[in-house]
Write an enzyme that holds these catalytic residues in place. Structure first.
Site, PDB file in Angstrom:
ATOM      1  N   THR A  61      -4.494  15.936 -13.997  1.00  0.00           N
ATOM      2  CA  THR A  61      -4.352  14.547 -13.554  1.00  0.00           C
ATOM      3  C   THR A  61      -5.403  13.661 -14.229  1.00  0.00           C
ATOM      4  O   THR A  61      -6.450  14.129 -14.669  1.00  0.00           O
ATOM      5  CB  THR A  61      -4.573  14.459 -12.029  1.00  0.00           C
ATOM      6  OG1 THR A  61      -5.831  15.068 -11.698  1.00  0.00           O
ATOM      7  CG2 THR A  61      -3.472  15.173 -11.274  1.00  0.00           C
ATOM      8  N   LYS A  93     -13.485  13.825 -17.289  1.00  0.00           N
ATOM      9  CA  LYS A  93     -14.465  13.800 -18.402  1.00  0.00           C
ATOM     10  C   LYS A  93     -15.768  13.140 -17.970  1.00  0.00           C
ATOM     11  O   LYS A  93     -16.164  12.098 -18.500  1.00  0.00           O
ATOM     12  CB  LYS A  93     -13.916  13.080 -19.627  1.00  0.00           C
ATOM     13  CG  LYS A  93     -12.667  13.707 -20.215  1.00  0.00           C
ATOM     14  CD  LYS A  93     -12.247  13.018 -21.504  1.00  0.00           C
ATOM     15  CE  LYS A  93     -10.995  13.622 -22.096  1.00  0.00           C
ATOM     16  NZ  LYS A  93      -9.770  13.346 -21.329  1.00  0.00           N
ATOM     17  N   ILE A  97     -25.695  10.682 -16.744  1.00  0.00           N
ATOM     18  CA  ILE A  97     -26.870  11.439 -16.308  1.00  0.00           C
ATOM     19  C   ILE A  97     -26.500  12.264 -15.071  1.00  0.00           C
ATOM     20  O   ILE A  97     -25.546  11.937 -14.348  1.00  0.00           O
ATOM     21  CB  ILE A  97     -28.069  10.510 -16.007  1.00  0.00           C
ATOM     22  CG1 ILE A  97     -27.734   9.542 -14.861  1.00  0.00           C
ATOM     23  CG2 ILE A  97     -28.519   9.779 -17.260  1.00  0.00           C
ATOM     24  CD1 ILE A  97     -28.954   8.825 -14.287  1.00  0.00           C
ATOM     25  N   TYR A 226      -1.011  16.085 -32.759  1.00  0.00           N
ATOM     26  CA  TYR A 226      -0.384  17.186 -32.034  1.00  0.00           C
ATOM     27  C   TYR A 226      -0.277  18.457 -32.849  1.00  0.00           C
ATOM     28  O   TYR A 226      -0.187  18.438 -34.068  1.00  0.00           O
ATOM     29  CB  TYR A 226       1.045  16.788 -31.621  1.00  0.00           C
ATOM     30  CG  TYR A 226       1.108  15.770 -30.512  1.00  0.00           C
ATOM     31  CD1 TYR A 226       0.494  15.991 -29.281  1.00  0.00           C
ATOM     32  CD2 TYR A 226       1.825  14.585 -30.694  1.00  0.00           C
ATOM     33  CE1 TYR A 226       0.587  15.060 -28.256  1.00  0.00           C
ATOM     34  CE2 TYR A 226       1.923  13.642 -29.677  1.00  0.00           C
ATOM     35  CZ  TYR A 226       1.304  13.885 -28.454  1.00  0.00           C
ATOM     36  OH  TYR A 226       1.399  12.971 -27.455  1.00  0.00           O
TER      37      TYR A 226
HETATM   38  P1  BMP Z   1      -0.104  13.710 -24.459  1.00  0.00           P
HETATM   39  O1  BMP Z   1       0.366  15.160 -24.551  1.00  0.00           O
HETATM   40  O2  BMP Z   1       0.879  12.803 -23.784  1.00  0.00           O
HETATM   41  O3  BMP Z   1      -0.591  13.181 -25.781  1.00  0.00           O
HETATM   42  O4  BMP Z   1      -1.359  13.710 -23.455  1.00  0.00           O
HETATM   43  C1  BMP Z   1      -2.521  14.387 -23.770  1.00  0.00           C
HETATM   44  C2  BMP Z   1      -3.421  14.448 -22.561  1.00  0.00           C
HETATM   45  O5  BMP Z   1      -4.569  15.219 -22.863  1.00  0.00           O
HETATM   46  C3  BMP Z   1      -3.929  13.099 -22.095  1.00  0.00           C
HETATM   47  O6  BMP Z   1      -4.050  13.151 -20.683  1.00  0.00           O
HETATM   48  C4  BMP Z   1      -5.285  12.979 -22.736  1.00  0.00           C
HETATM   49  O7  BMP Z   1      -6.163  12.203 -21.937  1.00  0.00           O
HETATM   50  C5  BMP Z   1      -5.747  14.430 -22.779  1.00  0.00           C
HETATM   51  N1  BMP Z   1      -6.630  14.778 -23.910  1.00  0.00           N
HETATM   52  C6  BMP Z   1      -6.233  14.700 -25.248  1.00  0.00           C
HETATM   53  O8  BMP Z   1      -5.114  14.310 -25.536  1.00  0.00           O
HETATM   54  N2  BMP Z   1      -7.100  15.063 -26.234  1.00  0.00           N
HETATM   55  C7  BMP Z   1      -8.361  15.532 -25.990  1.00  0.00           C
HETATM   56  O9  BMP Z   1      -9.078  15.852 -26.911  1.00  0.00           O
HETATM   57  C8  BMP Z   1      -8.761  15.651 -24.637  1.00  0.00           C
HETATM   58  C9  BMP Z   1      -7.885  15.276 -23.628  1.00  0.00           C
HETATM   59  O10 BMP Z   1      -8.259  15.417 -22.360  1.00  0.00           O
END
Ligand code: BMP
Length: 273
Positions: A61, A93, A97, A226
């Site tokens: 989430t 994330k 501090i 991706y």
């Molecule tokens: P999507 O598959 O729709 O691109 O979503 C990727 C998810 O993973 C998002 O929630 C994004 O905040 C998170 N995310 C990312 O894409 N790359 C990172 O390096 C770290 C992430 O948390």
């Protein structure tokens, strides 16, 4: 190597109770899919969690993107996690501090510790952030016991990411130092071979979650990059995280099943099953 072991074998040997649970859930459901449920209302989130629940191991989430977060969000998520046997990962994330992240994690508006089994943090602030979150989760009056764990955001999938080099090796250092609370990493590959100033324990078994998994797209217009489930798992992912590839597909349930099948086949190929 660790990545050739089955989830079952890793569940049997892992010292961390939440890591054991993760592997047991994956094995029981034959799924290593984490769906990134990036929708913006509680109704959509709970509907997605209920429909995809049978096919996923974890729901991820971003609770602060909901326009209507309330006790009903928490109750709904907890009930669906129990109904479908999945874990909840809040992708907050933490990056501040120690004194601030302790308050953001436990209590506060979002009450993240109440419902999120897994949280993550960046190590940009240094070791203190990991120490602070570990201290909160392990304090005698923390009510959720050992049912909580932390992933370190060691790399990012966005174009030009600065989470590389010494940042990534520091992530490995702190994971090794705080192994009682750190489950593993959000990264694009296995990090056990990354140079670290902290000696590797031969039995260490960090869990690797990989974001940026999509079967039909190479990226988006805002720098997301991706890879496929096969590629992610081949590079060492134990759990693949897919957002739009699943929830924005014409049929989200069919998409979840497809990622589940491909993720599981890639895992079986990796462990030689
Ligand atoms: P999507 O598959 O729709 O691109 O979503 C990727 C998810 O993973 C998002 O929630 C994004 O905040 C998170 N995310 C990312 O894409 N790359 C990172 O390096 C770290 C992430 O948390």
């Amino acid at each position: 190597s660790r990545s050739q072991l089955t989830y079952c074998a890793r569940a049997a040997n892992h010292p961390n109770p939440l890591a054991r649970k993760l592997f047991q859930v994956a094995e029981a459901k034959k799924s290593n899919v984490t769906v990134s449920a990036d929708v913006t209302t509680t109704a959509e989130l709970l509907d997605l969690a209920d429909r995809l629940g049978p096919y996923i191991a974890v729901i991820k989430t971003h609770i602060d993107i909901l326009s209507d977060f309330s006790q009903a969000t928490i109750d709904g998520l907890n009930a669906l996690a129990a109904k479908h046997n999945f874990l909840i990962f809040e992708d907050r994330k933490f990056i501040d501090i120690g004194n601030t992240v302790q308050k953001q994690y436990h209590q506060g508006t979002l009450r993240i510790s109440e419902w999120a089994h897994i949280i993550n943090c960046s190590v940009l602030p240094g070791e203190g952030i990991v120490e602070a979150l570990t201290q909160t989760a392990q304090s005698p009056d923390f009510p959720y016991g050992s049912d909580r764990g932390l992933l370190i955001l060691a790399e990012m999938t966005s174009k030009g990411s600065l989470a590389t080099g010494s940042y990534t090796s520091a992530s490995v250092d702190y994971a090794r130092k705080y192994q009682s609370f750190v489950l593993g990493f959000v990264s694009t590959r296995s990090l056990s071979e990354v140079e670290s100033t902290v000696a590797k324990n031969e039995d260490e078994d960090f869990v690797v979650f990989t974001t940026g998994v999509n079967l039909s797209s190479k990226g988006d217009k805002l720098g997301q990059q991706y890879q496929t489930p096969q590629s992610a798992i081949g590079r060492g992912a134990d759990f693949i995280i897919a957002g739009r590839g699943i929830y924005a597909a014409p049929d989200a349930v069919e998409a979840a099943k497809q990622y589940q099948q491909q993720g599981w086949e890639a895992y079986m190929a990796r462990v030689g099953g």
